[in-house]
Write a protein that holds these residues in place. Structure first.
Motif, PDB file in Angstrom:
ATOM      1  N   ARG A   7       0.881  -1.178   0.000  1.00  0.00           N
ATOM      2  CA  ARG A   7       0.000   0.000   0.000  1.00  0.00           C
ATOM      3  C   ARG A   7       0.909   1.215   0.000  1.00  0.00           C
ATOM      4  O   ARG A   7       1.868   1.291   0.772  1.00  0.00           O
ATOM      5  CB  ARG A   7      -0.883   0.005   1.246  1.00  0.00           C
ATOM      6  CG  ARG A   7      -1.581   1.351   1.458  1.00  0.00           C
ATOM      7  CD  ARG A   7      -3.068   1.263   1.380  1.00  0.00           C
ATOM      8  NE  ARG A   7      -3.716   2.559   1.376  1.00  0.00           N
ATOM      9  CZ  ARG A   7      -4.466   3.040   2.352  1.00  0.00           C
ATOM     10  NH1 ARG A   7      -4.664   2.314   3.438  1.00  0.00           N
ATOM     11  NH2 ARG A   7      -5.041   4.223   2.237  1.00  0.00           N
ATOM     12  N   HIS A   8       0.616   2.174  -0.873  1.00  0.00           N
ATOM     13  CA  HIS A   8       1.487   3.347  -0.942  1.00  0.00           C
ATOM     14  C   HIS A   8       1.634   4.001   0.425  1.00  0.00           C
ATOM     15  O   HIS A   8       0.760   3.909   1.289  1.00  0.00           O
ATOM     16  CB  HIS A   8       0.983   4.350  -1.988  1.00  0.00           C
ATOM     17  CG  HIS A   8      -0.294   5.047  -1.611  1.00  0.00           C
ATOM     18  ND1 HIS A   8      -0.352   6.041  -0.661  1.00  0.00           N
ATOM     19  CD2 HIS A   8      -1.552   4.889  -2.064  1.00  0.00           C
ATOM     20  CE1 HIS A   8      -1.583   6.472  -0.553  1.00  0.00           C
ATOM     21  NE2 HIS A   8      -2.345   5.784  -1.390  1.00  0.00           N
ATOM     22  N   TYR A  54       0.241   6.461 -10.326  1.00  0.00           N
ATOM     23  CA  TYR A  54       0.073   7.619  -9.449  1.00  0.00           C
ATOM     24  C   TYR A  54       1.406   7.929  -8.760  1.00  0.00           C
ATOM     25  O   TYR A  54       2.114   7.025  -8.317  1.00  0.00           O
ATOM     26  CB  TYR A  54      -0.992   7.341  -8.394  1.00  0.00           C
ATOM     27  CG  TYR A  54      -2.415   7.363  -8.896  1.00  0.00           C
ATOM     28  CD1 TYR A  54      -2.791   6.722 -10.086  1.00  0.00           C
ATOM     29  CD2 TYR A  54      -3.406   8.006  -8.186  1.00  0.00           C
ATOM     30  CE1 TYR A  54      -4.100   6.741 -10.538  1.00  0.00           C
ATOM     31  CE2 TYR A  54      -4.723   8.035  -8.625  1.00  0.00           C
ATOM     32  CZ  TYR A  54      -5.057   7.389  -9.803  1.00  0.00           C
ATOM     33  OH  TYR A  54      -6.358   7.416 -10.235  1.00  0.00           O
ATOM     34  N   CYS A  57       2.468   6.281  -5.434  1.00  0.00           N
ATOM     35  CA  CYS A  57       2.859   4.870  -5.515  1.00  0.00           C
ATOM     36  C   CYS A  57       4.269   4.733  -6.077  1.00  0.00           C
ATOM     37  O   CYS A  57       5.084   3.985  -5.541  1.00  0.00           O
ATOM     38  CB  CYS A  57       1.866   4.094  -6.381  1.00  0.00           C
ATOM     39  SG  CYS A  57       0.302   3.740  -5.544  1.00  0.00           S
ATOM     40  N   GLU A  80      -5.927   3.388  -8.847  1.00  0.00           N
ATOM     41  CA  GLU A  80      -7.180   3.418  -8.087  1.00  0.00           C
ATOM     42  C   GLU A  80      -8.314   2.921  -8.963  1.00  0.00           C
ATOM     43  O   GLU A  80      -8.372   3.233 -10.152  1.00  0.00           O
ATOM     44  CB  GLU A  80      -7.486   4.829  -7.595  1.00  0.00           C
ATOM     45  CG  GLU A  80      -6.688   5.214  -6.387  1.00  0.00           C
ATOM     46  CD  GLU A  80      -7.132   6.539  -5.778  1.00  0.00           C
ATOM     47  OE1 GLU A  80      -7.856   7.306  -6.424  1.00  0.00           O
ATOM     48  OE2 GLU A  80      -6.733   6.800  -4.634  1.00  0.00           O
ATOM     49  N   HIS A 103      -3.157   0.968  -4.206  1.00  0.00           N
ATOM     50  CA  HIS A 103      -3.948   1.882  -3.384  1.00  0.00           C
ATOM     51  C   HIS A 103      -4.849   1.154  -2.391  1.00  0.00           C
ATOM     52  O   HIS A 103      -5.109  -0.040  -2.520  1.00  0.00           O
ATOM     53  CB  HIS A 103      -4.812   2.759  -4.302  1.00  0.00           C
ATOM     54  CG  HIS A 103      -4.010   3.541  -5.274  1.00  0.00           C
ATOM     55  ND1 HIS A 103      -3.571   4.814  -5.025  1.00  0.00           N
ATOM     56  CD2 HIS A 103      -3.537   3.215  -6.508  1.00  0.00           C
ATOM     57  CE1 HIS A 103      -2.869   5.256  -6.059  1.00  0.00           C
ATOM     58  NE2 HIS A 103      -2.827   4.302  -6.968  1.00  0.00           N
ATOM     59  N   LYS A 130      -1.141   2.513   5.450  1.00  0.00           N
ATOM     60  CA  LYS A 130      -0.255   3.121   4.445  1.00  0.00           C
ATOM     61  C   LYS A 130       1.184   2.725   4.751  1.00  0.00           C
ATOM     62  O   LYS A 130       1.632   2.789   5.890  1.00  0.00           O
ATOM     63  CB  LYS A 130      -0.420   4.634   4.442  1.00  0.00           C
ATOM     64  CG  LYS A 130      -1.766   5.045   3.898  1.00  0.00           C
ATOM     65  CD  LYS A 130      -1.947   6.533   3.911  1.00  0.00           C
ATOM     66  CE  LYS A 130      -3.337   6.847   3.371  1.00  0.00           C
ATOM     67  NZ  LYS A 130      -3.624   8.279   3.427  1.00  0.00           N
TER      68      LYS A 130
END
Length: 153
Positions: A7-8, A54, A57, A80, A103, A130
């Motif tokens: 997860r970013h 993104y 990320c 996303e 995401h 996160k």
């Protein structure tokens, strides 16, 4: 050979960002989380690093990729809203040593599908903070083990 589903890291609030959401960068805390992922994940020796296009990320996995001397490969399926496409990508790379950054809406879709379809045990309360990672192990085309690695920061 595990698939590392990341997860970013922390990117701050959407409402405080004036630009396009896909361009929102990591916060200072997020950059620390990204740096901490290097020590956490290098032991898995991924041979590829894929990321949602993104910025947050890409920035999350750039330190890992740099440390491994690998490029960060843009993977639109990890963007996303890409739940089913992300699941297909994860399944297609089940036998590869790969790190993937995505995401908070995509990870539960992938995990729920793997739990339902492969009977993958995610524990009592699956998490996705996160900067966290799910280490997904497959055998014979089926995911058989999932281990959650909490963020270090």
């Amino acid at each position: 050979m595990p698939v590392l589903l990341i997860r970013h890291a922390h990117a701050g609030s959407r409402k405080d960002w004036d630009g396009a959401d896909r361009d929102r960068p990591l916060s200072p805390k997020g950059r620390q989380q990204a740096d901490a992922l290097v020590g956490l994940l290098e032991v898995f020796a991924p041979q590829r690093v894929l990321s949602s296009p993104y910025v947050r990320c890409v920035e999350t996995v750039t330190p890992l990729a740099r440390n491994l001397n690998l490029p960060v490969e843009a993977a639109p399926a990890l963007a996303e809203g890409g739940g089913s496409e992300a699941l297909s990508l994860v399944r297609s790379l089940a036998d590869d040593k790969v790190a993937m950054c995505t995401h908070g809406d995509v990870i539960p879709e992938v995990l729920v599908a793997l739990a339902d379809e492969d009977r993958l045990d995610l524990g009592l309360r699956p998490r996705q903070a996160k900067g966290s990672v799910w280490v997904l192990e497959a055998h014979g085309g089926k995911f058989v083990r999932a281990t959650y690695l909490a963020p270090k920061i």
